[in-house]
Design an enzyme around this catalytic site. Structure first.
Site, PDB file in Angstrom:
ATOM      1  N   HIS A 189       0.828  -1.209   0.000  1.00 37.62           N
ATOM      2  CA  HIS A 189       0.000   0.000   0.000  1.00 37.62           C
ATOM      3  C   HIS A 189       0.864   1.262   0.000  1.00 37.62           C
ATOM      4  CE1 HIS A 189      -3.550   2.466   1.300  1.00 37.62           C
ATOM      5  NE2 HIS A 189      -2.575   3.213   1.794  1.00 37.62           N
ATOM      6  N   GLU A 190       1.770   1.355   0.967  1.00 40.00           N
ATOM      7  CA  GLU A 190       2.584   2.566   1.059  1.00 40.00           C
ATOM      8  C   GLU A 190       3.484   2.730  -0.156  1.00 40.00           C
ATOM      9  OE1 GLU A 190       1.877   4.811   3.097  1.00 40.00           O
ATOM     10  OE2 GLU A 190       0.522   3.595   4.301  1.00 40.00           O
TER      11      GLU A 190
ATOM     12  N   HIS B   3       1.666   4.492  -2.903  1.00 43.55           N
ATOM     13  CA  HIS B   3       1.804   5.943  -2.791  1.00 43.55           C
ATOM     14  C   HIS B   3       3.143   6.389  -3.361  1.00 43.55           C
ATOM     15  CE1 HIS B   3      -1.755   6.904  -0.544  1.00 43.55           C
ATOM     16  NE2 HIS B   3      -1.427   6.199   0.526  1.00 43.55           N
TER      17      HIS B   3
ATOM     18  N   HIS C  10       3.157   6.595  -7.057  1.00 43.91           N
ATOM     19  CA  HIS C  10       2.433   7.789  -7.483  1.00 43.91           C
ATOM     20  C   HIS C  10       3.360   9.008  -7.437  1.00 43.91           C
ATOM     21  CE1 HIS C  10      -1.748   9.987  -7.099  1.00 43.91           C
ATOM     22  NE2 HIS C  10      -1.167  10.178  -8.263  1.00 43.91           N
TER      23      HIS C  10
END
Length: 738
Positions: A502-503, A506, A509
């Protein structure tokens, strides 16, 4: 924290990081007059990485204050320019301004969140109102706003490219939202409100970390820890020793209501004590009780919203998000309640039956759920978490899982850089290399829990990507995994594995940011869009070729057996009534607090929370909210006020996107490149509705989300999501948290 423009950096308050330890009477650190402050000049390290080998605690305060001074001088020059406003002499000039302030705050806010101490907390307390006043001085500068407003009114004749047009709109919206159109008297009121809000949020942060630390459960005997592994008991002994409690055992709290150890502690009295320590951590009537702070914050935010022309703080916040308004969010969440409630009831019945089957005679309580749910999982799916953990060694997951998936999807490779200084010995640094061999950016990974570290997991930047400034992204991921005892492997749960993916979503992105202007670069997007790439990246944790590459038994070197993988996948939808219910409860609490009108009296926190939860239509007693009001740091200090629903909204987006991948060949370089080109590299250069439709081919829908959670059979017939297009931007200076 998102990609920050210098003006956004000015608005980045101490309140936008996570909770800190309690402030002491120590004075703020004084700069050493005989040495150069390394923050005052651009770093000479690769990628302009922070010079942690040179930076001292005493450097931050003078650097931030000098940064504000220089920034204001630059802003005054722009505002007082005698030449007619142009995009270059106004908007671009603002984008270039405040370099020192951005450099100092980008570094400071991660350190005060991830590796805090008394001196840094004192700096945080001092600079919070100063940065608020600094932001107000910019956004309420009449001359500056007139220049921006003139350009905005002329926008159709300026021949701007799409990125420039969006940047101009973002600036104009930010000025209006900050009060640029208010009367002088109302501007003065707003400035005072902002200062008070900043101070209260800082106080909340500091109280909460202290409360979380003090809330650790201290036990005297191993017998009270029955059910824990030898490694877990050793870690508890070490945690107690670190607190000066040799011979005892400390079970430290994570930031959520439920605690991981509740799944394995067999002593019910210990379970109850641990849960209650978590549930009441910030409600003990002592100096770390946050309830008075919360009630003041909610009222001040409502008053601020009214001053700015909004019915509630929720309406104010959502005005520039993808969802656009509270009604859209309420409609979206309401569609999830029937399926969630039905599944919650079924799960509670299964757990109560398991309690009775185990020969126990008690009614299910929240502190029993995780333990007996695990027994149900084992019975239904024959999946034991202890069977799984040996296959998930942290460094193996990172390098052969997270990195491998990024290579398969996007062609990235990673080179560890031990020559880059770090702020704490456990931190690892990697250079990220693009598919064509060019350097893409730098990544820091800080995974282990510390008492001076905020709870949760987050991503942010030390250096922001910008073609205008010639900078590449320097990004960090921070988590709070339990550090193993010395000499032991760092074995983590599959939930922790998911958090790592998940992190890093980010991070992707941010790494793929390809913007000219820092204000709209990378993750500088709406709160209800920014979690989309991170949650989408979670899917690759169970991708067969990725899983086989990293899930290797740390003792034998054998890959995870197919039979165990099948169990993990089969159990993936287990307990989803609970998982979705605790998120919905927290999101509803958030919206309720921020739907209060400015005329409402200050609320009794306990009464307000109980009334709100009782109105939801979910089995709240058995499924408490993921975060209670008194320790809900997302909404009181991390910038998610009226935005916690975004995790659910973006889950809808990510499941839609994954559904697209499944229907178009799955994990391929071609599909990865398409996702990079159409989503990950766009920043906030276009509106989110059109951006998503261009990739997905239609409006978002909740069907794939309900399917992914195994709730399709309980869903409403209408699975179309409420859609509200419109530009929005991630509020500046906030950690992308989990």
């Amino acid at each position: 924290m998102m990609r920050l423009s210098p003006i956004a950096a000015a608005a980045m308050l101490a309140l936008t990081t996570s909770a800190m330890t309690p402030m002491t009477a120590n004075a703020a650190p004084q700069a050493d007059q005989n040495r150069a402050n390394p923050l005052l000049t651009k770093s000479q390290l690769p990628f302009q990485a922070p010079q942690f080998n040179l930076i001292k605690d005493s450097d931050y305060l003078p650097a931030i204050r000098e940064g504000m001074k220089q920034h204001l001088a630059e802003i005054e020059g722009i505002a007082n320019n005698k030449a007619a406003p142009t995009f270059d002499n106004t908007i671009v000039a603002m984008e270039k301004s405040g370099r020192l302030l951005t450099r100092a705050t980008n570094t400071f806010f991660n350190i005060v969140s991830a590796n805090s101490n008394d001196a840094l907390q004192k700096v945080q307390t001092e600079v919070a109102p100063e940065l608020t006043a600094h932001s107000d001085a910019i956004y309420m500068n009449d001359k500056l706003f007139r220049r921006v407003d003139t350009l905005y009114k002329q926008r159709d004749s300026l021949n701007l490219n799409p990125e420039q047009a969006m940047l101009l709109k973002v600036y104009h919206d930010n000025f209006v939202h900050a009060g640029a159109q208010l009367s002088p008297a109302d501007k003065a009121k707003l400035k005072e409100m902002n200062k008070e809000i900043a101070s209260l949020q800082t106080a909340f942060q500091q109280k909460l970390l202290a409360a979380t630390k003090d809330g650790a459960l201290i036990v005297d005997t191993k017998e009270e820890l029955a059910g824990l592994s030898d490694d877990q008991i050793a870690a508890a002994a070490q945690a107690a020793k670190d607190r000066g409690l040799d011979g005892k055992y400390a079970l430290t709290l994570q930031n959520t209501t439920q605690q991981p150890l509740l799944q394995t502690l067999t002593d019910r009295a210990t379970r109850k004590a641990l849960f209650e320590n978590s549930w009441t951590r910030a409600e003990r009537g002592d100096a770390n009780d946050t309830r008075d702070t919360i009630s003041q914050l909610a009222l001040l935010r409502a008053q601020k919203a009214k001053l700015l022309g909004f019915d509630s703080y929720s309406a104010y916040v959502l005005d520039d998000q993808m969802a656009k308004n509270p009604a859209t969010v309420d409609t979206f969440m309401a569609k999830l309640v029937p399926a969630t409630a039905a599944r919650e009831r079924a799960e509670a019945a299964d757990i109560q039956a398991m309690i009775e089957k185990s020969g126990k005679d008690f009614k299910l309580e929240p502190w029993d759920w995780d333990m007996y749910a695990e027994k149900v999982r084992k019975a239904k799916y024959d999946l034991d978490e202890d069977q799984v953990k040996p296959y998930f060694e942290l460094n193996k997951v990172l390098e052969d899982g997270v990195f491998y998936a990024a290579n398969q999807m996007y062609g990235l490779t990673f080179k560890e850089r031990k020559d880059i200084p770090v702020y704490q010995p456990d931190v690892r640094v990697f250079e990220v290399i693009d598919a064509d061999g060019s350097p893409l950016g730098l990544m820091y990974f800080d995974y282990f829990k510390r008492d001076n570290k905020s709870g949760g997991a987050w991503m942010s930047n030390f250096v922001d990507q910008s073609h205008l400034l010639g900078t590449k992204p320097v990004i960090y991921n921070v988590c709070n995994f339990t550090k193993p005892a010395p000499g032991q492997p760092a074995l983590i749960s599959f939930d922790d594995v998911t958090t790592m993916f998940h992190e890093f979503g980010h991070a992707l992105h941010g790494l793929f940011a390809d913007q000219t202007y820092p204000s709209i670069s990378g993750t500088s997007t709406a709160r209800d869009f920014v979690e989309f790439p991170s949650q989408f990246n979670e899917h690759w944790a169970l991708e067969p070729k990725v899983l086989k590459n990293y899930a290797v038994n740390y003792k034998t070197g054998e890959p995870i057996p197919d039979a165990l993988v099948a169990k993990i996948k089969k159990a993936a939808t287990f307990n989803q009534g609970y998982a979705l219910g605790e998120l919905l409860a927290a999101a509803k609490l958030d919206l309720a607090w921020h739907a209060l009108p400015a005329t409402a009296p200050r609320q009794n926190v306990d009464t307000f929370e109980a009334k709100t939860l009782a109105s939801m239509g979910l089995d709240i007693r058995d499924v408490p909210p993921r975060y209670r009001s008194s320790y809900f740091q997302h909404i009181w200090s991390n910038g998610y006020a009226s935005g916690y629903y975004a995790y659910l909204w973006t889950e809808m987006l990510d499941d839609d996107a994954y559904d697209w991948f499944e229907n178009h060949g799955g994990m391929t370089r071609e599909n990865g490149q398409r996702f990079r080109d159409m989503i990950l590299s766009k920043g906030h250069t276009m509106d989110y509705g059109p951006m998503f439709r261009a990739f997905y081919g239609k409006d978002p829908e909740i069907g794939p989300m309900l399917k992914a959670r195994g709730l399709t059979g309980h869903a409403d017939a209408d699975t179309a999501a409420p859609t509200a297009d419109g530009p929005a931007q991630q509020p500046a200076g906030e950690p992308i948290d989990r």
